[in-house]
Design an enzyme around this catalytic site. Structure first.
Site, PDB file in Angstrom:
ATOM      1  N   GLU A  79       0.852  -1.181   0.000  1.00  0.00           N
ATOM      2  CA  GLU A  79       0.000   0.000   0.000  1.00  0.00           C
ATOM      3  C   GLU A  79       0.889   1.233   0.000  1.00  0.00           C
ATOM      4  OE1 GLU A  79      -3.427   0.738  -0.161  1.00  0.00           O
ATOM      5  OE2 GLU A  79      -2.565   2.744  -0.132  1.00  0.00           O
ATOM      6  N   ASN A 115       5.856   1.471  -3.065  1.00  0.00           N
ATOM      7  CA  ASN A 115       5.301   1.753  -4.380  1.00  0.00           C
ATOM      8  C   ASN A 115       5.483   0.501  -5.236  1.00  0.00           C
ATOM      9  OD1 ASN A 115       4.721   2.569  -6.978  1.00  0.00           O
ATOM     10  ND2 ASN A 115       5.742   4.547  -6.792  1.00  0.00           N
ATOM     11  N   LEU A 117      -7.356  -5.136  -6.567  1.00  0.00           N
ATOM     12  CA  LEU A 117      -8.770  -4.897  -6.309  1.00  0.00           C
ATOM     13  C   LEU A 117      -9.079  -3.412  -6.331  1.00  0.00           C
ATOM     14  CD1 LEU A 117      -8.694  -7.869  -5.703  1.00  0.00           C
ATOM     15  CD2 LEU A 117      -9.853  -7.433  -3.553  1.00  0.00           C
ATOM     16  N   ASP A 148      -6.956   2.453  -8.734  1.00  0.00           N
ATOM     17  CA  ASP A 148      -7.247   3.827  -9.124  1.00  0.00           C
ATOM     18  C   ASP A 148      -7.458   3.868 -10.638  1.00  0.00           C
ATOM     19  OD1 ASP A 148      -7.173   6.583  -9.717  1.00  0.00           O
ATOM     20  OD2 ASP A 148      -5.799   6.966  -8.062  1.00  0.00           O
ATOM     21  N   GLU A 164     -13.544  -3.411   1.809  1.00  0.00           N
ATOM     22  CA  GLU A 164     -14.394  -2.264   2.129  1.00  0.00           C
ATOM     23  C   GLU A 164     -14.918  -1.634   0.847  1.00  0.00           C
ATOM     24  OE1 GLU A 164     -11.564  -2.970   3.431  1.00  0.00           O
ATOM     25  OE2 GLU A 164     -11.803  -2.956   5.594  1.00  0.00           O
ATOM     26  N   GLU A 165     -14.031  -1.536  -0.138  1.00  0.00           N
ATOM     27  CA  GLU A 165     -14.406  -0.929  -1.417  1.00  0.00           C
ATOM     28  C   GLU A 165     -15.497  -1.749  -2.090  1.00  0.00           C
ATOM     29  OE1 GLU A 165     -12.924   1.943  -2.227  1.00  0.00           O
ATOM     30  OE2 GLU A 165     -14.259   2.111  -3.960  1.00  0.00           O
TER      31      GLU A 165
END
EC number: 2.1.1.33
Lengths: 450, 252
Positions: B96, B129, B149, B152, B228-229
């Site tokens: 992340e 990254n 998942l 962006d 959550e998304e």
């Protein structure tokens, strides 16, 4: 290992840089947004030493050693030569082609027979590295965004010049500036090195225009940017042994099939303090000397070169000697050698610096006398040749340097510029917030309409 | 490690972090150079830091077990937590870019480990990254599953190059995935779904899973439900687009 790219040694370079780049940013940029950056002089030697090329700023100078004459370049492919700093030049290993590219976003391919530009390729971004495939069918170039492009070369009959050959992406290092591009001796692999410490070895496919998707290995181990790559040819590995130099002051040896690090030579610790100014021992260039397992290493601030020997059986590197250049403030910015000639060609210089009437400098020197692997050969010491002993002699120097002899004052004025040029190339610039905003507004990286 | 006394960011009863103290923008710029440590090479990844119970010693030459699942852009860790109990013998890691979100996942894992002794020891998170440093973390052919998942979408065409699935980045994902390894992607943005499908379709090192294989794979169901998304999309009655491919040896 930190993600930052700066350390104490290069802080010094950055501070010196203040005069040329960061101070009074607004006026300079307003008057000419495309002011040529100071660029280091480059040298490249034809595989059979039939010619030598030097690039200084936007100027490409070639000398024909076969008939001892200066070469006039013919460029009818649409571009009037390069109009900004040339950043990379290279001869193809088959000797028929030469490529030059740089800040003007043009990649020019030249035929070495008639020195006519047979193809000009437009790049979206400034070009930082080039390579020609061993079979001479493809040219690859890397841009400052980390993409390596490939272009087909026109059927070679040397007659029709073509503009706007369309390049396609071959592979990419995400958001990293690619500093060096090399094909393995057997042509199976293409190796790309970047400023984010990585070296990637990719299988060069039969149809490169479809992209090179199969990564063979990553050679990870450098703790700073990788600045240069070279291959040692050895009979037991057709893919060669890869050697790399970097900002961590090391030269490293790799097995590209597995990506494993074979040996590391800490050249920074081997350089005597009085031979360099300050503590800057970034490796800026390496060049293998064929027919002996020697590697010539150019180190920032070293007035001369360091020679390393590679022991092929134990696969180790060690320092052989330092060849200093006495009598001149000569810090090589680029090295070159042919496959057969047994000479190491060096150039120092930079384009467009202030502080002198002459605004650019290029000085060529040659070292000979490398021990061949024949044990019966008499003990030879590498020596720096005098100007009169260089192949091509005064005529070559006049063409490649612009003049036969260079004034000491010019050297002094150039010293800072040479250092800045190498720093600019390799160190990530840190901009102030206002400067960064200004750059964002005036940025021009739109795709060219074709 | 866990500071539950008087620390409002951790819920005293569950020992788990409170999300409202770890809020961050959904978007983070992958082009900027953040300052976080990056391992020099995959052999420098510190397994004892990530999986302390399984790797007690800091120096492990020849670790018998390596990370096999990677959740790229793991967000708040929903998928990883579900996978951890579904595959208790497999080591997995989330990557992340956002600092706060990574901290949340760290605290979440720590809290779960304390509350469930012996479990969740196989899952960890790292702030990095992944578009630049995946080869630093994983050896050739190390991973058996990779997850992307709800990445962006980077809607503007000029920003498409920042998308985490691209023809060039797929080269690197193919490198770290073993032959037969699977790449799972899901999004609620149709155009992005089409883009990812087209990138994978055109890449010679990947082939699609058959409908049968998708139905048989227990992980596929988790794509839309575990995060959550994904739950947000379901709440809003949105549609999701799944693209799942397998890493193959290219036909030469």
């Amino acid at each position: 290992m930190e993600g930052t790219k700066m350390d104490a040694r290069v802080d010094e370079c950055e501070r010196d840089d203040g005069n040329t780049q960061e101070d009074a940013p607004m006026e300079e940029s307003e008057q000419n947004n495309k002011d040529m950056e100071v660029a280091p002089a480059l040298v490249s030697v034809h595989p059979t030493q039939s010619s030598v090329a030097v690039a200084l700023g936007s100027d490409l100078r070639v000398f024909n050693l076969l008939d001892n004459s200066a070469v006039s370049l013919m460029d009818e492919s649409g571009g009037a030569y390069h109009n900004d700093s040339i950043r990379c030049i290279k001869y193809g290993t088959n000797g028929k082609l030469f490529v030059s590219a740089g800040d003007d976003k043009l990649v020019k391919v030249w035929s070495t027979d008639c020195w006519r530009c047979i193809s000009t390729v437009v790049s979206e971004k400034r070009v930082s590295a080039v390579a020609i495939s061993n079979d001479g069918l493809h040219v690859c170039f890397a841009d400052k965004f980390g993409v390596v492009w490939v272009v087909d070369l026109p059927g070679f009959d040397g007659t029709k010049a073509s503009l706007n050959q369309k390049a396609v992406p071959l592979l990419a290092h995400y958001c990293s500036i690619i500093t060096s591009l090399e094909f393995s001796p057997d042509g199976r692999f293409i190796v790309s090195a970047d400023r984010d410490f990585k070296i990637r070895v990719t299988v060069f496919p039969k149809k490169p225009l479809d992209g090179a998707h199969e990564i063979q290995s990553f050679c990870l181990g450098h703790t700073e940017f990788v600045s240069c790559l070279a291959f040692i040819c050895t009979p037991d590995s057709p893919q060669g042994i890869l050697v790399s130099g970097g900002g961590d002051s090391t030269v490293r040896m790799w097995d590209i099939i597995s990506g494993s690090l074979l040996d590391t030579c800490e050249v920074g610790t081997k350089v005597e303090p009085n031979a360099t100014e300050g503590n800057c021992s970034t490796v800026t260039n390496i060049c293998t000397i064929p027919e002996c397992t020697l590697i010539a290493v150019a180190i920032q601030s070293l007035r001369g070169i360091m020679l390393l020997t590679c022991d092929l059986s134990s696969r180790t590197l060690s320092v052989s000697k330092v060849v200093s250049i006495d009598g001149e403030n000569f810090v090589p910015t680029s090295l070159g050698s042919s496959i057969s000639g047994g000479l190491l060609w060096m150039v120092t210089g930079a384009s467009k610096f202030r502080g002198s009437d002459v605004s650019s400098l290029s000085r060529v020197k040659v070292i000979s006398g490398f021990k061949k692997s024949n044990p019966n050969a008499s003990e030879q010491e590498p020596t720096v040749l005098a100007d009169s002993e260089i192949p091509g002699g005064a005529k070559l120097l006049e063409k490649l340097q612009g003049s036969i002899s260079i004034d000491e004052k010019v050297f002094l004025a150039a010293a800072d510029a040479v250092k800045t040029a190498m720093c600019n190339l390799l160190i990530k610039k840190q901009y102030s917030d206002e400067k960064r905003e200004f750059r964002k507004r005036t940025r021009n990286d739109k795709k060219s309409k074709q | 490690m866990l500071q539950n006394k008087g620390n409002p960011t951790i819920n005293k009863s569950t020992g788990l972090p409170r999300k409202r103290f770890y809020r961050a923008r959904a978007h983070s710029n992958p082009l900027s150079d953040s300052h976080f440590p990056v391992p020099l090479s995959p052999s420098h990844v510190d397994y004892s830091q990530h999986y302390p119970q399984l790797f007690p010693a800091a120096d492990q030459t020849g670790t018998y077990k390596k990370i096999q699942f990677a959740d790229i852009g793991c967000g708040f860790g929903g998928l990883l937590i579900s996978l951890s109990t579904l595959f208790p013998e497999t080591l997995m890691i989330g990557m992340e870019l956002r600092d706060k979100v990574t901290e949340y996942v760290k605290e979440r894992i720590l809290g779960l480990r304390v509350a469930n002794p012996g479990r969740y020891q196989n899952v960890s998170v790292v702030r990095t990254n992944s578009m630049k440093y995946i080869p630093n973390y994983f050896e050739k052919g190390q991973l058996s599953k990779m997850f992307f998942l709800f990445p962006d979408p980077h809607f503007k065409e000029k920003n498409h190059r920042r998308r985490v699935i691209s023809p060039q980045l797929l080269d690197e994902y193919a490198y770290v995935l073993q032959v037969g390894g699977i790449i799972y992607t899901i999004t609620d943005v149709e155009e992005l779904g089409e883009w990812m499908k087209s990138c994978l379709q055109n890449h010679l090192m990947f082939e699609p899973l058959s409908q049968k294989e998708l139905e048989a794979d227990p992980v596929v169901k988790l794509l839309s439900t575990a995060t959550e998304e994904g739950q947000k999309v379901a709440r809003n009655g949105g549609q999701t687009f799944q693209v799942v491919y397998r890493r193959i040896t290219p036909a030469s």
